[in-house]
Design an enzyme around this catalytic site. Structure first.
Site, PDB file in Angstrom:
ATOM      1  N   LYS A  45      41.005  88.427 113.740  1.00 59.21           N
ATOM      2  CA  LYS A  45      41.830  89.425 113.093  1.00 59.21           C
ATOM      3  C   LYS A  45      40.768  90.152 112.181  1.00 59.21           C
ATOM      4  CE  LYS A  45      45.155  91.160 110.346  1.00 59.21           C
ATOM      5  NZ  LYS A  45      45.950  92.242 110.923  1.00 59.21           N
ATOM      6  N   MET A  71      51.294  94.619 108.076  1.00 61.87           N
ATOM      7  CA  MET A  71      50.821  93.177 107.994  1.00 61.87           C
ATOM      8  C   MET A  71      50.072  93.113 106.397  1.00 61.87           C
ATOM      9  SD  MET A  71      52.170  91.493 110.481  1.00 61.87           S
ATOM     10  CE  MET A  71      51.497  89.914 110.293  1.00 61.87           C
ATOM     11  N   CYS A 128      43.293 100.894 109.951  1.00 65.53           N
ATOM     12  CA  CYS A 128      44.578 100.299 109.545  1.00 65.53           C
ATOM     13  C   CYS A 128      45.468 101.174 108.818  1.00 65.53           C
ATOM     14  CB  CYS A 128      44.107  98.881 108.603  1.00 65.53           C
ATOM     15  SG  CYS A 128      45.398  98.048 107.902  1.00 65.53           S
ATOM     16  N   LYS A 162      37.364 100.868 116.482  1.00 66.51           N
ATOM     17  CA  LYS A 162      38.791 100.735 116.729  1.00 66.51           C
ATOM     18  C   LYS A 162      39.342 101.893 115.821  1.00 66.51           C
ATOM     19  CE  LYS A 162      42.807  98.462 117.850  1.00 66.51           C
ATOM     20  NZ  LYS A 162      42.970  97.169 117.493  1.00 66.51           N
ATOM     21  N   GLY A 247      47.640  99.556 123.771  1.00 65.14           N
ATOM     22  CA  GLY A 247      48.839 100.395 123.514  1.00 65.14           C
ATOM     23  C   GLY A 247      49.543 100.306 124.626  1.00 65.14           C
TER      24      GLY A 247
HETATM   25  C1  SIN Z   1      47.705  94.914 109.405  1.00 66.87           C
HETATM   26  O1  SIN Z   1      46.900  93.858 109.001  1.00 66.87           O
HETATM   27  O2  SIN Z   1      48.165  95.744 108.361  1.00 66.87           O
HETATM   28  C2  SIN Z   1      46.992  95.745 110.697  1.00 66.87           C
HETATM   29  C3  SIN Z   1      45.921  95.935 110.655  1.00 66.87           C
HETATM   30  C4  SIN Z   1      45.576  97.112 111.499  1.00 66.87           C
HETATM   31  O3  SIN Z   1      46.381  97.783 112.027  1.00 66.87           O
HETATM   32  O4  SIN Z   1      44.317  97.741 111.596  1.00 66.87           O
END
Ligand code: SIN
Length: 309
Positions: A45, A71, A128, A162, A247
């Site tokens: 994560k 999230m 994010c 990313k 994706g």
């Molecule tokens: C999230 O934890 O909100 C997602 C993180 C992300 O999309 O980079």
């Protein structure tokens, strides 16, 4: 089963399929389960300085065409992941540490510390969409360049980025040039399609709580956007930049499409969350069958070989 191993920036992966950062990879248990699974790597994560609970629930919603999430970067904090990495490496597959941050200064701090823990690669998350008040860094080329130039000297393992999806060739060109100047070793494309809105018409509500229901879209519906970004950056770097495609991979044939567009490996988000760890075996069998039917011996043989009309 066909050999689906691959190489990204000089690192060998036993399988081209791995989890996308965020999918079943927050806790020690989840990361160890990825280690025991058919996944070709363990991706953590995205980590921040402090441990985070993340946004209020409900914050993930799966539907027929995919998923929406907000999230809010729930994670154990970078020091906990640094402690876990040496253990995770015992599973004999690459470990990719995903680095995030709430402010620019966080990124070099986390990158330096996590690099010292010895992951095989580092993925810098510039995309994010779910922290209220914090725009996606990847949509600001100057901020992205400044940040990557601070992180690069702290990282001795291959450093990837990313990125969020871009929707205009001008943006692919600008970001491609930035990445070229920053010494980026690989790309992970794409993060969720940020700030979508899913509506439940019967209940007349949004389906997730944070940000008034806005969140990142994933899964089947985003495949064409993901493929376009893989293809655009593959062409920008003339096939020389390793790309991990993410994706809309639901079946093996979707991974084949990513490879045709230029991906050397693929990550699985929504369908991993929906289906669990057995998804890796299924996707490997399905991709093997596609390659066999078409007479290919490996994914390397068809990488980037998409025909134009
Ligand atoms: C999230 O934890 O909100 C997602 C993180 C992300 O999309 O980079």
């Amino acid at each position: 089963m066909m050999n689906l191993s691959t190489t990204i920036a000089g690192v060998t992966f036993p399988s081209c399929f791995m989890n996308a950062a965020g999918a079943l990879c927050v806790t020690q248990d989840e990361l160890e389960s990825l280690g025991r699974s058919g996944a070709g790597a363990i991706v953590t994560k995205s980590m921040t300085i402090e441990a985070r609970q993340g946004n209020p629930e409900p914050r993930y919603y799966g539907f027929l065409g995919g998923s929406i999430n907000s999230m809010g970067l729930p994670n154990l904090g970078y020091k906990a992941y640094a402690e876990l990495i040496p253990h995770l490496k015992r599973f004999g597959k690459p470990v990719i540490a995903s680095v995030a941050g709430l402010v620019e200064d966080d990124f070099p701090t986390i990158a330096e510390f996590i690099n010292a823990a010895g992951p095989d690669l580092i993925e810098v998350n510039l995309s994010c969409p779910n922290i209220p008040g914090k725009p996606q860094i990847g949509y600001d080329p100057e901020a992205s360049e400044r940040l990557l130039k601070r992180v690069r000297p702290k990282v001795t393992v291959p450093m990837g980025v990313k990125l969020p999806p871009y929707f205009d060739p001008a943006h692919h060109q600008v970001m491609g040039a930035v990445l070229g100047r920053c010494g980026v070793d690989f790309l992970s494309l794409i993060n969720s399609v940020g700030n979508g809105l899913v509506v439940d018409p019967e209940r007349e509500t949004v389906v997730i709580k944070p940000k008034g229901g806005f969140g990142g879209l994933g899964g089947r519906i985003i495949k064409p956007v993901a493929l376009a970004n893989v293809r655009a950056f593959y062409k920008f770097f003339e096939g020389k930049m390793p790309i991990i495609g993410t994706g809309g991979i639901v079946e093996g044939i979707d991974a084949f499409e990513h490879v045709l567009c230029g991906a050397s490996a693929v990550q699985i988000g929504t369908v991993l969350v929906e289906e669990g760890l057995d998804v890796f075996g299924r996707l490997e069998a399905e991709l093997s069958a596609v390659l066999m039917r078409k007479g290919y011996q490996s994914i390397q043989e068809c990488r980037g070989r998409l025909n134009e009309l």
